[in-house]
Design a protein around this motif. Structure first.
Motif, PDB file in Angstrom:
ATOM      1  N   SER A   9       0.830  -1.204   0.000  1.00  0.00           N
ATOM      2  CA  SER A   9       0.000   0.000   0.000  1.00  0.00           C
ATOM      3  C   SER A   9       0.861   1.249   0.000  1.00  0.00           C
ATOM      4  O   SER A   9       2.066   1.188   0.274  1.00  0.00           O
ATOM      5  CB  SER A   9      -0.920  -0.008   1.230  1.00  0.00           C
ATOM      6  OG  SER A   9      -2.028   0.835   1.006  1.00  0.00           O
ATOM      7  N   ASP A  10       0.235   2.378  -0.331  1.00  0.00           N
ATOM      8  CA  ASP A  10       0.862   3.694  -0.149  1.00  0.00           C
ATOM      9  C   ASP A  10       2.282   3.762  -0.714  1.00  0.00           C
ATOM     10  O   ASP A  10       3.213   4.199  -0.027  1.00  0.00           O
ATOM     11  CB  ASP A  10       0.850   4.052   1.351  1.00  0.00           C
ATOM     12  CG  ASP A  10      -0.550   4.072   1.929  1.00  0.00           C
ATOM     13  OD1 ASP A  10      -1.087   2.978   2.225  1.00  0.00           O
ATOM     14  OD2 ASP A  10      -1.122   5.160   2.040  1.00  0.00           O
ATOM     15  N   ILE A  11       2.409   3.348  -1.973  1.00  0.00           N
ATOM     16  CA  ILE A  11       3.759   3.334  -2.561  1.00  0.00           C
ATOM     17  C   ILE A  11       4.192   4.742  -2.975  1.00  0.00           C
ATOM     18  O   ILE A  11       5.377   5.004  -3.115  1.00  0.00           O
ATOM     19  CB  ILE A  11       3.862   2.322  -3.728  1.00  0.00           C
ATOM     20  CG1 ILE A  11       2.791   2.567  -4.805  1.00  0.00           C
ATOM     21  CG2 ILE A  11       3.760   0.908  -3.191  1.00  0.00           C
ATOM     22  CD1 ILE A  11       2.912   1.647  -6.009  1.00  0.00           C
ATOM     23  N   GLY A  67      -4.251   1.626  -2.497  1.00  0.00           N
ATOM     24  CA  GLY A  67      -4.351   3.078  -2.643  1.00  0.00           C
ATOM     25  C   GLY A  67      -3.101   3.875  -2.343  1.00  0.00           C
ATOM     26  O   GLY A  67      -2.103   3.368  -1.833  1.00  0.00           O
ATOM     27  N   ASP A  68      -3.185   5.173  -2.688  1.00  0.00           N
ATOM     28  CA  ASP A  68      -2.057   6.108  -2.611  1.00  0.00           C
ATOM     29  C   ASP A  68      -0.874   5.588  -3.423  1.00  0.00           C
ATOM     30  O   ASP A  68       0.246   5.437  -2.924  1.00  0.00           O
ATOM     31  CB  ASP A  68      -1.665   6.402  -1.154  1.00  0.00           C
ATOM     32  CG  ASP A  68      -2.601   7.424  -0.502  1.00  0.00           C
ATOM     33  OD1 ASP A  68      -3.574   7.858  -1.160  1.00  0.00           O
ATOM     34  OD2 ASP A  68      -2.366   7.786   0.654  1.00  0.00           O
ATOM     35  N   LEU A  69      -1.166   5.365  -4.707  1.00  0.00           N
ATOM     36  CA  LEU A  69      -0.095   4.957  -5.620  1.00  0.00           C
ATOM     37  C   LEU A  69       0.710   6.174  -6.057  1.00  0.00           C
ATOM     38  O   LEU A  69       1.861   6.062  -6.426  1.00  0.00           O
ATOM     39  CB  LEU A  69      -0.691   4.240  -6.841  1.00  0.00           C
ATOM     40  CG  LEU A  69      -1.332   2.890  -6.512  1.00  0.00           C
ATOM     41  CD1 LEU A  69      -2.793   3.011  -6.184  1.00  0.00           C
ATOM     42  CD2 LEU A  69      -1.125   1.914  -7.637  1.00  0.00           C
ATOM     43  N   GLY A  97      -6.587   5.802  -3.274  1.00  0.00           N
ATOM     44  CA  GLY A  97      -6.461   6.431  -1.958  1.00  0.00           C
ATOM     45  C   GLY A  97      -6.656   7.929  -2.085  1.00  0.00           C
ATOM     46  O   GLY A  97      -6.859   8.440  -3.195  1.00  0.00           O
ATOM     47  N   ASN A  98      -6.571   8.633  -0.978  1.00  0.00           N
ATOM     48  CA  ASN A  98      -6.813  10.083  -1.004  1.00  0.00           C
ATOM     49  C   ASN A  98      -5.797  10.830  -1.877  1.00  0.00           C
ATOM     50  O   ASN A  98      -6.133  11.827  -2.503  1.00  0.00           O
ATOM     51  CB  ASN A  98      -6.827  10.659   0.419  1.00  0.00           C
ATOM     52  CG  ASN A  98      -5.639  10.251   1.245  1.00  0.00           C
ATOM     53  OD1 ASN A  98      -5.433   9.055   1.478  1.00  0.00           O
ATOM     54  ND2 ASN A  98      -4.839  11.209   1.667  1.00  0.00           N
ATOM     55  N   HIS A  99      -4.561  10.327  -1.956  1.00  0.00           N
ATOM     56  CA  HIS A  99      -3.570  11.007  -2.802  1.00  0.00           C
ATOM     57  C   HIS A  99      -3.844  10.810  -4.289  1.00  0.00           C
ATOM     58  O   HIS A  99      -3.265  11.523  -5.108  1.00  0.00           O
ATOM     59  CB  HIS A  99      -2.162  10.496  -2.481  1.00  0.00           C
ATOM     60  CG  HIS A  99      -1.572  11.154  -1.270  1.00  0.00           C
ATOM     61  ND1 HIS A  99      -0.719  12.231  -1.344  1.00  0.00           N
ATOM     62  CD2 HIS A  99      -1.752  10.907   0.046  1.00  0.00           C
ATOM     63  CE1 HIS A  99      -0.385  12.611  -0.121  1.00  0.00           C
ATOM     64  NE2 HIS A  99      -0.990  11.821   0.746  1.00  0.00           N
ATOM     65  N   ASP A 100      -4.689   9.841  -4.625  1.00  0.00           N
ATOM     66  CA  ASP A 100      -5.013   9.582  -6.033  1.00  0.00           C
ATOM     67  C   ASP A 100      -6.238  10.376  -6.478  1.00  0.00           C
ATOM     68  O   ASP A 100      -6.701  10.229  -7.619  1.00  0.00           O
ATOM     69  CB  ASP A 100      -5.255   8.080  -6.244  1.00  0.00           C
ATOM     70  CG  ASP A 100      -4.089   7.246  -5.730  1.00  0.00           C
ATOM     71  OD1 ASP A 100      -2.937   7.637  -5.987  1.00  0.00           O
ATOM     72  OD2 ASP A 100      -4.337   6.225  -5.056  1.00  0.00           O
ATOM     73  N   ILE A 184      -9.949  -1.521   1.150  1.00  0.00           N
ATOM     74  CA  ILE A 184     -10.397  -0.156   1.450  1.00  0.00           C
ATOM     75  C   ILE A 184      -9.162   0.635   1.897  1.00  0.00           C
ATOM     76  O   ILE A 184      -8.374   0.158   2.707  1.00  0.00           O
ATOM     77  CB  ILE A 184     -11.522  -0.177   2.517  1.00  0.00           C
ATOM     78  CG1 ILE A 184     -12.044   1.220   2.824  1.00  0.00           C
ATOM     79  CG2 ILE A 184     -11.100  -0.889   3.798  1.00  0.00           C
ATOM     80  CD1 ILE A 184     -13.371   1.221   3.618  1.00  0.00           C
ATOM     81  N   HIS A 185      -8.974   1.826   1.355  1.00  0.00           N
ATOM     82  CA  HIS A 185      -7.739   2.562   1.663  1.00  0.00           C
ATOM     83  C   HIS A 185      -7.659   3.001   3.128  1.00  0.00           C
ATOM     84  O   HIS A 185      -6.658   2.786   3.811  1.00  0.00           O
ATOM     85  CB  HIS A 185      -7.605   3.781   0.739  1.00  0.00           C
ATOM     86  CG  HIS A 185      -6.394   4.598   1.051  1.00  0.00           C
ATOM     87  ND1 HIS A 185      -5.111   4.121   0.852  1.00  0.00           N
ATOM     88  CD2 HIS A 185      -6.248   5.838   1.590  1.00  0.00           C
ATOM     89  CE1 HIS A 185      -4.242   5.041   1.231  1.00  0.00           C
ATOM     90  NE2 HIS A 185      -4.893   6.094   1.693  1.00  0.00           N
ATOM     91  N   HIS A 186      -8.714   3.655   3.627  1.00  0.00           N
ATOM     92  CA  HIS A 186      -8.687   4.177   4.999  1.00  0.00           C
ATOM     93  C   HIS A 186      -8.986   3.062   6.009  1.00  0.00           C
ATOM     94  O   HIS A 186      -9.858   2.228   5.772  1.00  0.00           O
ATOM     95  CB  HIS A 186      -9.741   5.284   5.168  1.00  0.00           C
ATOM     96  CG  HIS A 186      -9.391   6.568   4.469  1.00  0.00           C
ATOM     97  ND1 HIS A 186      -9.509   6.705   3.102  1.00  0.00           N
ATOM     98  CD2 HIS A 186      -8.931   7.751   4.938  1.00  0.00           C
ATOM     99  CE1 HIS A 186      -9.132   7.946   2.770  1.00  0.00           C
ATOM    100  NE2 HIS A 186      -8.778   8.592   3.860  1.00  0.00           N
ATOM    101  N   GLY A 220      -4.659   0.517   3.954  1.00  0.00           N
ATOM    102  CA  GLY A 220      -3.356   1.179   4.034  1.00  0.00           C
ATOM    103  C   GLY A 220      -3.535   2.467   4.793  1.00  0.00           C
ATOM    104  O   GLY A 220      -4.118   2.489   5.868  1.00  0.00           O
ATOM    105  N   HIS A 221      -3.009   3.586   4.218  1.00  0.00           N
ATOM    106  CA  HIS A 221      -3.237   4.961   4.667  1.00  0.00           C
ATOM    107  C   HIS A 221      -2.406   5.386   5.866  1.00  0.00           C
ATOM    108  O   HIS A 221      -1.894   6.498   5.896  1.00  0.00           O
ATOM    109  CB  HIS A 221      -4.734   5.177   4.964  1.00  0.00           C
ATOM    110  CG  HIS A 221      -5.119   6.609   5.199  1.00  0.00           C
ATOM    111  ND1 HIS A 221      -4.841   7.615   4.295  1.00  0.00           N
ATOM    112  CD2 HIS A 221      -5.771   7.218   6.235  1.00  0.00           C
ATOM    113  CE1 HIS A 221      -5.315   8.768   4.763  1.00  0.00           C
ATOM    114  NE2 HIS A 221      -5.867   8.557   5.929  1.00  0.00           N
ATOM    115  N   GLU A 222      -2.269   4.518   6.863  1.00  0.00           N
ATOM    116  CA  GLU A 222      -1.583   4.920   8.102  1.00  0.00           C
ATOM    117  C   GLU A 222      -0.066   4.750   8.029  1.00  0.00           C
ATOM    118  O   GLU A 222       0.642   5.190   8.924  1.00  0.00           O
ATOM    119  CB  GLU A 222      -2.134   4.119   9.294  1.00  0.00           C
ATOM    120  CG  GLU A 222      -3.428   4.675   9.843  1.00  0.00           C
ATOM    121  CD  GLU A 222      -3.253   6.083  10.404  1.00  0.00           C
ATOM    122  OE1 GLU A 222      -2.341   6.294  11.200  1.00  0.00           O
ATOM    123  OE2 GLU A 222      -4.022   6.968  10.000  1.00  0.00           O
TER     124      GLU A 222
HETATM  125 FE   LIG Z   1      -3.749   7.844   2.332  1.00  0.00          FE
END
Ligand SMILES: [Fe+2]
Length: 285
Positions: A9-11, A67-69, A97-100, A184-186, A220-222
């Motif tokens: 996640s979160d790469i 998420g957050d690729l 994710g939120n960054h996407d 789920i990302h969060h 992911g996310h955290e």
């Molecule tokens: Fe995130």
């Protein structure tokens, strides 16, 4: 048939080549651009490549990225990530994710779908999310929490229409005897994220899980490796978070990591691998 897959996640692959971020964004965003450039030192793309190579050597059949690729949802970043994922030699499933979904323009242009639609192919109930991919005894259920949030906020929302579809999907897949893995990302568990990073409707998500259940929830996310649970109709549902797949950190819980799962309708088995500065090693169970 079980499914053996890698979860990362979160790469946050950053690519500013051929682009001037300030051409895409208004002034409000330039602070975020600077932050992303600074953060580049905290993420190393080569660690992600090593995680995938390790996963393939361990017999993984698929890579799941929660998420957050990207960092800034720049077109150059989406193109860069797409090229990387296409070259891995392993089939890929992604969720945003939120960054996407950093700006309204990105969401309007639907860049995530345009670049990564091939990694989300499956059954869609008349809407992009949740999508369902079936592999033998296992169904991957991809949920989106990606919404544009204010600067310094990284909140997420599933939304009522998507939760209603998720409710139906989980009931249907259970009736068909499939092991349900929700992506789920969060983190969907109260108290895990700070308020300004939180999933705003996690209580409503929890109600769906309490009613319909799932065999595993991945997030992911955290940027931390976590194991929590949510109550389900037949006992606790495991909820697993994973650290960033590219993180360079001196804090053990924040070091880059990946999980290798073997899931079938009777069992969920997780092996955790963490980056020690030179290679990935199995973490003690
Ligand atoms: Fe995130």
């Amino acid at each position: 048939m079980p499914l053996r897959f890698v979860h990362v996640s979160d790469i946050h692959l950053l690519d500013l080549s051929g682009t001037r971020p300030w051409h895409y964004f208004n002034k409000r965003i330039t602070g975020r651009v600077n932050l992303a450039i600074k953060r580049r030192r905290a993420h190393d793309e080569r660690i992600f490549e090593r995680a995938v190579a390790s996963g393939i050597a361990l017999g993984a059949e698929r890579l799941v990225v929660t998420g957050d690729l990207t960092n800034l949802s720049l077109p150059s970043e989406f193109a860069h990530v797409k090229a990387r994922l296409d070259a891995l030699g392993l089939p890929v499933t992604v969720i945003p994710g939120n960054h996407d979904a950093y700006t309204r323009g990105v969401v309007r242009a639907d860049l995530f779908e345009k670049f990564f639609g091939a990694f989300m192919e499956g059954e869609r109930d008349g809407a992009p999310y949740p999508f369902v991919q079936r592999y033998g005894d296992v169904a991957l259920v991809g949920v989106s929490t990606a919404v544009v949030s204010l600067p310094m906020f990284a909140t997420g929302v599933v939304g009522k229409p998507q939760l209603e579809r998720l409710d139906d999907i989980l009931a249907r897949l259970h009736a068909q005897g499939l092991a349900r893995v929700v992506l789920i990302h969060h983190p969907p568990v109260a108290g895990v994220s700070k308020a300004r990073h939180d999933l705003l409707d996690l209580a409503a998500f929890g109600e769906v899980i309490a009613r319909r259940g799932a065999e595993l929830i991945l997030h992911g996310h955290e940027h931390r490796t976590l194991e929590t649970t949510l109550p389900g109709p037949a006992g606790d549902v495991p909820v697993h978070g994973i650290a960033s797949g590219t993180a360079v950190s001196s804090l053990p819980q924040r070091q880059a990591a990946f999980s290798l799962y073997q899931v079938d309708r009777h069992r969920v088995h997780r092996e955790l691998y963490t980056w020690n500065g030179t290679s990935f090693a199995a973490a003690p169970a």
